[in-house]
Design a protein around this motif. Structure first.
Motif, PDB file in Angstrom:
ATOM      1  N   UNK A  54       0.823  -1.201   0.000  1.00 27.92           N
ATOM      2  CA  UNK A  54       0.000   0.000   0.000  1.00 27.92           C
ATOM      3  C   UNK A  54       0.856   1.249   0.000  1.00 27.92           C
ATOM      4  N   UNK A  55       0.396   2.285   0.678  1.00 25.45           N
ATOM      5  CA  UNK A  55       1.095   3.565   0.701  1.00 25.45           C
ATOM      6  C   UNK A  55       2.297   3.507   1.660  1.00 25.45           C
ATOM      7  N   UNK A  56       3.082   4.578   1.638  1.00 26.55           N
ATOM      8  CA  UNK A  56       4.211   4.792   2.546  1.00 26.55           C
ATOM      9  C   UNK A  56       5.411   3.885   2.279  1.00 26.55           C
ATOM     10  N   UNK A  57       5.471   3.261   1.121  1.00 23.47           N
ATOM     11  CA  UNK A  57       6.631   2.455   0.736  1.00 23.47           C
ATOM     12  C   UNK A  57       7.475   3.302  -0.218  1.00 23.47           C
ATOM     13  N   UNK A  58       8.712   3.630   0.182  1.00 25.43           N
ATOM     14  CA  UNK A  58       9.511   4.617  -0.554  1.00 25.43           C
ATOM     15  C   UNK A  58      10.155   4.038  -1.819  1.00 25.43           C
ATOM     16  N   UNK A  66      12.477  -1.719   5.661  1.00 27.53           N
ATOM     17  CA  UNK A  66      11.886  -0.758   6.597  1.00 27.53           C
ATOM     18  C   UNK A  66      10.384  -0.880   6.816  1.00 27.53           C
ATOM     19  N   UNK A  67       9.675  -1.520   5.901  1.00 28.02           N
ATOM     20  CA  UNK A  67       8.221  -1.545   6.006  1.00 28.02           C
ATOM     21  C   UNK A  67       7.776  -2.317   7.245  1.00 28.02           C
ATOM     22  N   UNK A  68       6.802  -1.787   8.011  1.00 26.79           N
ATOM     23  CA  UNK A  68       6.364  -2.451   9.249  1.00 26.79           C
ATOM     24  C   UNK A  68       5.726  -3.820   9.044  1.00 26.79           C
ATOM     25  N   UNK A  69       5.363  -4.177   7.811  1.00 28.40           N
ATOM     26  CA  UNK A  69       4.810  -5.515   7.573  1.00 28.40           C
ATOM     27  C   UNK A  69       5.860  -6.605   7.780  1.00 28.40           C
ATOM     28  N   UNK A  91       5.258   5.500  -4.503  1.00 24.32           N
ATOM     29  CA  UNK A  91       5.330   6.043  -3.148  1.00 24.32           C
ATOM     30  C   UNK A  91       4.231   7.079  -2.961  1.00 24.32           C
ATOM     31  N   UNK A  92       3.291   6.773  -2.091  1.00 26.01           N
ATOM     32  CA  UNK A  92       2.204   7.687  -1.747  1.00 26.01           C
ATOM     33  C   UNK A  92       2.301   7.996  -0.258  1.00 26.01           C
ATOM     34  N   UNK A  93       2.062   9.246   0.115  1.00 28.51           N
ATOM     35  CA  UNK A  93       2.220   9.637   1.512  1.00 28.51           C
ATOM     36  C   UNK A  93       1.206  10.738   1.838  1.00 28.51           C
ATOM     37  N   UNK A  94       0.946  10.895   3.121  1.00 34.27           N
ATOM     38  CA  UNK A  94      -0.047  11.865   3.576  1.00 34.27           C
ATOM     39  C   UNK A  94       0.555  13.264   3.636  1.00 34.27           C
ATOM     40  N   UNK A 103       1.915   6.644  -6.547  1.00 41.66           N
ATOM     41  CA  UNK A 103       1.391   5.275  -6.436  1.00 41.66           C
ATOM     42  C   UNK A 103       0.358   5.048  -7.535  1.00 41.66           C
ATOM     43  N   UNK A 104       0.518   3.972  -8.300  1.00 44.06           N
ATOM     44  CA  UNK A 104      -0.423   3.682  -9.386  1.00 44.06           C
ATOM     45  C   UNK A 104      -0.450   2.182  -9.650  1.00 44.06           C
TER      46      UNK A 104
END
Length: 330
Positions: A54-58, A66-69, A91-94, A103-104
């Motif tokens: 999903x989002x927040x993956x650089x 680094x991903x928390x998964x 990479x999508x972020x808030x 991200x697409x």
């Protein structure tokens, strides 16, 4: 576009074999690949899990580092010989104004995208494995599983229709807190119900938290034949899909109902007691017609939201625990 090539990293730093597409030769999409310590190097028929983030993956290396998964850890610890393939989707972020980034997942829906992507990654993996031998192995797919987390739910929805020659290898789709598509056409619950209704050998498992609760509860009730696609009570009850499982997302112990529980402690019949509108809310014989306008589904959604204490870190808890739980059962 340069041909896809894989290079090994984290040698002696993490068990197993960690590969990333070279930045100068990423192929169709930058990708991370992981072969666990138990992988039998001589085998040419691979059980493959595609992970759609999903989002927040650089970038594609961030996904393993680094991903928390903590994807590699789940594959390593499950003890099964599966090959993890994880394309980087952007990479999508808030931001203060919503979300920003690139991200697409729309390419994944183009005809045979999944087939071409798997052919490319398998070819690059074969070249890597054959670099130290006399010949390049001809790799094949045994079982194929698509797993997704969060915003990756839309990617999984697209990918199941573009697998081409690999469609018959698809044995399961695992969605972890991923059904956000209430405004999609059709919405996620309807899409997955219709898609799964046409499958014989593929199972769908959905684990949800509070942010994906409405569409997940809808899929659960429609899939079990208890509700219509409009959210009304099915009268009479319809046949249930045998290859669907939708469950609440808890894998770490947490306090609920006066005790420490995990999701596996919750019998589905017990969940029904607080999810499904009770007998008093249901029309009795010779009573007025059942309420329409989706009241049955809305009551069920409200009941779960009001009754179940979701912990704050549930989103990635679902990704870690849900992925490990299902890998362990392969």
């Amino acid at each position: 576009m340069a041909a896809c090539e894989l290079e090994q990293k984290d040698i002696n730093a993490f068990p197993g074999t960690t590969l990333f597409t070279k930045r100068q030769a990423p192929g169709m999409m930058p990708t991370a690949v992981y072969l666990p310590p138990k992988h039998v190097t001589a085998t040419t028929k691979l059980d493959i899990v595609i992970w759609l983030h999903g989002f927040y993956v650089k970038d594609h290396e961030f996904l393993f580092h680094n991903d928390p998964a903590r994807l590699r850890e789940q594959v390593r610890d499950c003890g099964k010989d599966v090959v993890l393939i994880a394309p980087f989707l952007g990479y999508e972020y808030a931001t203060d104004d919503g979300f920003a980034g690139n991200y697409s997942v729309k390419d994944l829906a183009t005809p045979k995208w999944g087939e071409r992507y798997l052919d490319e990654i398998l070819g690059a993996l074969a070249s890597f494995l054959g670099a130290s031998s006399a010949s390049i192995p001809q790799l094949q797919i045994g079982r194929l599983i698509i797993a997704c987390h969060s915003g990756g739910g839309n990617a999984m929805r697209n990918l199941v229709g573009s697998l081409g020659k690999y469609q018959s290898h698809l044995k399961a789709c695992w969605g972890f807190d991923c059904l956000y598509g209430a405004k999609a056409q059709p919405d996620d619950a309807t899409f997955w119900y219709q898609w799964l209704s046409g499958q014989n050998d593929c199972a769908l498992e959905i684990v949800y938290g509070p942010s994906t609760l409405p569409q997940s509860v809808k899929l659960a009730l429609v899939g079990r034949g208890l509700a219509t696609s409009d959210g009304n009570r099915a009268q009479p009850q319809r046949p249930a899909l045998k290859n669907l499982n939708v469950s609440l997302g808890h894998y770490d112990s947490f306090p609920a109902f006066g005790q420490m529980v995990r999701v596996n402690d919750l019998d589905p019949a017990f969940v029904d007691r607080f999810m499904i509108p009770q007998v008093a809310d249901q029309p009795r014989l010779h009573d007025k017609p059942a309420p329409q306008h989706g009241e049955f589904l809305q009551h069920a959604i409200s009941n779960v939201r009001d009754a179940f204490p979701f912990p704050k870190d549930i989103h990635y808890m679902i990704a870690r625990g849900g992925f490990f739980n299902r890998l362990s059962k392969l």
